[in-house]
Design a protein around this motif. Structure first.
Motif, PDB file in Angstrom:
ATOM      1  N   TYR A 138       0.819  -1.211   0.000  1.00  0.00           N
ATOM      2  CA  TYR A 138       0.000   0.000   0.000  1.00  0.00           C
ATOM      3  C   TYR A 138       0.857   1.267   0.000  1.00  0.00           C
ATOM      4  N   ALA A 139       1.956   1.227   0.746  1.00  0.00           N
ATOM      5  CA  ALA A 139       2.821   2.409   0.828  1.00  0.00           C
ATOM      6  C   ALA A 139       3.396   2.761  -0.545  1.00  0.00           C
ATOM      7  N   GLU A 140       3.775   1.741  -1.302  1.00  0.00           N
ATOM      8  CA  GLU A 140       4.340   1.976  -2.630  1.00  0.00           C
ATOM      9  C   GLU A 140       3.275   2.489  -3.598  1.00  0.00           C
ATOM     10  N   ILE A 141       2.058   1.953  -3.489  1.00  0.00           N
ATOM     11  CA  ILE A 141       0.965   2.441  -4.334  1.00  0.00           C
ATOM     12  C   ILE A 141       0.646   3.887  -3.990  1.00  0.00           C
ATOM     13  N   ALA A 142       0.682   4.211  -2.702  1.00  0.00           N
ATOM     14  CA  ALA A 142       0.416   5.579  -2.268  1.00  0.00           C
ATOM     15  C   ALA A 142       1.429   6.545  -2.873  1.00  0.00           C
ATOM     16  N   ALA A 143       2.703   6.142  -2.878  1.00  0.00           N
ATOM     17  CA  ALA A 143       3.731   6.991  -3.475  1.00  0.00           C
ATOM     18  C   ALA A 143       3.536   7.111  -4.979  1.00  0.00           C
ATOM     19  N   THR A 144       3.123   6.020  -5.608  1.00  0.00           N
ATOM     20  CA  THR A 144       2.904   6.032  -7.051  1.00  0.00           C
ATOM     21  C   THR A 144       1.798   7.008  -7.447  1.00  0.00           C
ATOM     22  N   LEU A 145       0.735   7.032  -6.651  1.00  0.00           N
ATOM     23  CA  LEU A 145      -0.436   7.843  -6.989  1.00  0.00           C
ATOM     24  C   LEU A 145      -0.450   9.196  -6.277  1.00  0.00           C
ATOM     25  N   ASP A 146       0.585   9.441  -5.475  1.00  0.00           N
ATOM     26  CA  ASP A 146       0.655  10.689  -4.718  1.00  0.00           C
ATOM     27  C   ASP A 146      -0.581  10.857  -3.838  1.00  0.00           C
ATOM     28  N   ARG A 147      -0.936   9.786  -3.142  1.00  0.00           N
ATOM     29  CA  ARG A 147      -2.052   9.789  -2.204  1.00  0.00           C
ATOM     30  C   ARG A 147      -1.568   9.261  -0.866  1.00  0.00           C
ATOM     31  N   SER A 148      -2.336   9.497   0.182  1.00  0.00           N
ATOM     32  CA  SER A 148      -1.975   8.942   1.477  1.00  0.00           C
ATOM     33  C   SER A 148      -2.231   7.444   1.477  1.00  0.00           C
ATOM     34  N   GLU A 149      -1.531   6.724   2.348  1.00  0.00           N
ATOM     35  CA  GLU A 149      -1.737   5.282   2.420  1.00  0.00           C
ATOM     36  C   GLU A 149      -3.164   4.962   2.854  1.00  0.00           C
ATOM     37  N   ALA A 150      -3.714   5.784   3.756  1.00  0.00           N
ATOM     38  CA  ALA A 150      -5.094   5.558   4.203  1.00  0.00           C
ATOM     39  C   ALA A 150      -6.067   5.695   3.038  1.00  0.00           C
ATOM     40  N   ALA A 151      -5.845   6.707   2.185  1.00  0.00           N
ATOM     41  CA  ALA A 151      -6.719   6.907   1.028  1.00  0.00           C
ATOM     42  C   ALA A 151      -6.609   5.738   0.055  1.00  0.00           C
ATOM     43  N   VAL A 152      -5.392   5.229  -0.122  1.00  0.00           N
ATOM     44  CA  VAL A 152      -5.186   4.096  -1.027  1.00  0.00           C
ATOM     45  C   VAL A 152      -5.882   2.848  -0.497  1.00  0.00           C
ATOM     46  N   ARG A 153      -5.821   2.622   0.806  1.00  0.00           N
ATOM     47  CA  ARG A 153      -6.505   1.473   1.389  1.00  0.00           C
ATOM     48  C   ARG A 153      -8.017   1.565   1.173  1.00  0.00           C
ATOM     49  N   GLN A 154      -8.549   2.772   1.285  1.00  0.00           N
ATOM     50  CA  GLN A 154      -9.985   2.958   1.031  1.00  0.00           C
ATOM     51  C   GLN A 154     -10.326   2.671  -0.423  1.00  0.00           C
ATOM     52  N   LEU A 155      -9.498   3.197  -1.340  1.00  0.00           N
ATOM     53  CA  LEU A 155      -9.708   2.942  -2.766  1.00  0.00           C
ATOM     54  C   LEU A 155      -9.624   1.448  -3.065  1.00  0.00           C
ATOM     55  N   ALA A 156      -8.646   0.780  -2.456  1.00  0.00           N
ATOM     56  CA  ALA A 156      -8.461  -0.651  -2.694  1.00  0.00           C
ATOM     57  C   ALA A 156      -9.663  -1.448  -2.203  1.00  0.00           C
ATOM     58  N   GLY A 157     -10.158  -1.104  -1.023  1.00  0.00           N
ATOM     59  CA  GLY A 157     -11.316  -1.818  -0.485  1.00  0.00           C
ATOM     60  C   GLY A 157     -12.548  -1.613  -1.333  1.00  0.00           C
ATOM     61  N   ARG A 158     -12.755  -0.373  -1.774  1.00  0.00           N
ATOM     62  CA  ARG A 158     -13.927  -0.072  -2.598  1.00  0.00           C
ATOM     63  C   ARG A 158     -13.828  -0.777  -3.952  1.00  0.00           C
ATOM     64  N   ALA A 159     -12.646  -0.752  -4.559  1.00  0.00           N
ATOM     65  CA  ALA A 159     -12.467  -1.388  -5.869  1.00  0.00           C
ATOM     66  C   ALA A 159     -12.646  -2.899  -5.772  1.00  0.00           C
ATOM     67  N   LYS A 160     -12.085  -3.497  -4.733  1.00  0.00           N
ATOM     68  CA  LYS A 160     -12.193  -4.952  -4.589  1.00  0.00           C
ATOM     69  C   LYS A 160     -13.636  -5.375  -4.371  1.00  0.00           C
ATOM     70  N   ARG A 161     -14.366  -4.628  -3.532  1.00  0.00           N
ATOM     71  CA  ARG A 161     -15.781  -4.955  -3.308  1.00  0.00           C
ATOM     72  C   ARG A 161     -16.573  -4.833  -4.599  1.00  0.00           C
ATOM     73  N   HIS A 162     -16.298  -3.788  -5.357  1.00  0.00           N
ATOM     74  CA  HIS A 162     -17.001  -3.551  -6.621  1.00  0.00           C
ATOM     75  C   HIS A 162     -16.759  -4.709  -7.597  1.00  0.00           C
ATOM     76  N   VAL A 163     -15.490  -5.113  -7.709  1.00  0.00           N
ATOM     77  CA  VAL A 163     -15.158  -6.203  -8.626  1.00  0.00           C
ATOM     78  C   VAL A 163     -15.788  -7.510  -8.172  1.00  0.00           C
ATOM     79  N   GLU A 164     -15.714  -7.796  -6.870  1.00  0.00           N
ATOM     80  CA  GLU A 164     -16.280  -9.037  -6.355  1.00  0.00           C
ATOM     81  C   GLU A 164     -17.790  -9.093  -6.549  1.00  0.00           C
ATOM     82  N   GLU A 165     -18.453  -7.949  -6.426  1.00  0.00           N
ATOM     83  CA  GLU A 165     -19.908  -7.913  -6.594  1.00  0.00           C
ATOM     84  C   GLU A 165     -20.323  -8.079  -8.046  1.00  0.00           C
ATOM     85  N   ARG A 166     -19.515  -7.582  -8.966  1.00  0.00           N
ATOM     86  CA  ARG A 166     -19.913  -7.556 -10.371  1.00  0.00           C
ATOM     87  C   ARG A 166     -19.328  -8.662 -11.218  1.00  0.00           C
TER      88      ARG A 166
END
Length: 294
Positions: A138-166
């Protein structure tokens, strides 16, 4: 750093960069353009300030892919008929020896998953690809996207739930899919409608992508009777010079037809409970660039 070392470092990481870009964009040509632009930026960067070349290159590639994806969204809005990703040859080979890792990479590049990823925002898609397909911290993704690690974790959780549901629930056993592909080819080429219908699930769907450039349904066809009769009719109107082969595309067996030495149609099956649950047909000639690249 010498020119040779510069090139060697980039080529060492090219497979990961291409993998990220393709999963982000679903188009081979766009992925290759992004990787080429990443090379240009790498070749002119202040490399004395680059401590981790892989992280630096992934960051550039991901950001370029996000920009390209935002541009492509408008292109999809005017696309004729259903849109499917470009098929690409997948042979992970000895560089990915672990069976579990091969399964993960194959799943993340499957047509079914890439279709679902189209419904994510560019940032969500980037996080999902980097985390789920390549296992970046997560820390590396945060640096890649210039976002906080907390924000990246939220994005990851939302994206994974969306993919799993669809994402559809399909069987992934390649032997089962290959067997059904072979049986489908025999039934359709032999004109046996009964045998063809026996392979289809009652609620089977057929999704075809021609971009308006080849003959193909411009709407999704549903139910075994309608799909079976359509495929039976198509099988009875084959080009006399058509050749068939089963190849691995997007991590699974697929039927490739060639006419006059050129790809004409890609046909891939999704299976559930031993029957064909979804059939993807790609006939847009612009989408066959990936068939000449591994």
């Amino acid at each position: 750093m010498t020119a040779d070392t510069l090139t060697e470092l980039f080529e060492e990481h090219r497979p990961v960069l291409t993998g990220v870009a393709y999963r982000m964009l679903g188009r081979v040509a766009d992925a290759e353009d992004v990787v080429q632009e990443a090379w240009l930026r790498w070749s002119t960067a202040d490399r004395d300030a680059v401590r981790e070349p892989r992280a630096f290159l992934v960051r550039i590639t991901t950001r370029l892919a996000i920009d390209r994806l935002r541009h492509l969204r408008s292109r999809h809005e005017t696309y004729v008929g259903p849109w499917l990703p470009e098929p690409v040859i997948t042979d992970f080979g000895p560089s990915v020896p672990d069976t579990a890792e091969q399964a993960l990479l194959a799943d993340s590049v499957s047509l079914a998953v890439l279709v679902v990823l189209e419904s994510l925002s560019p940032l969500e898609r980037a996080v999902f690809v980097l985390r789920e397909a390549f296992g970046f911290p997560y820390a590396e993704i945060a640096a890649t996207l210039d976002r906080s690690e907390a924000a990246v974790r939220q994005l990851a959780g939302r994206a994974k739930r969306h993919v799993e549901e669809r994402r559809p629930r399909f069987d992934v056993d390649p032997d089962v899919r290959r067997n059904l592909t072979e049986r489908f080819l025999a039934a359709s080429s032999g004109g046996d409608l009964g045998a063809l219908l026996s392979l289809l699930a009652p609620d089977v769907r057929l999704v075809s992508d021609s971009g308006g450039k080849s003959k193909a349904p411009r709407r999704i066809i549903e139910t075994a009777d309608k799909v079976g009769r359509f495929l039976h009719a198509v099988g009875g109107n084959r080009h006399p010079d058509m050749e068939f082969s089963i190849v691995e595309l997007n991590g699974a067996p697929a039927l490739l037809t060639v006419v006059g030495g050129k790809p004409d149609t890609v046909f891939q099956l999704e299976v559930r409970g031993g029957r064909i649950q979804c059939a993807y047909i790609i006939r847009n000639p612009d989408k066959f660039a990936g068939l000449s690249r591994g």
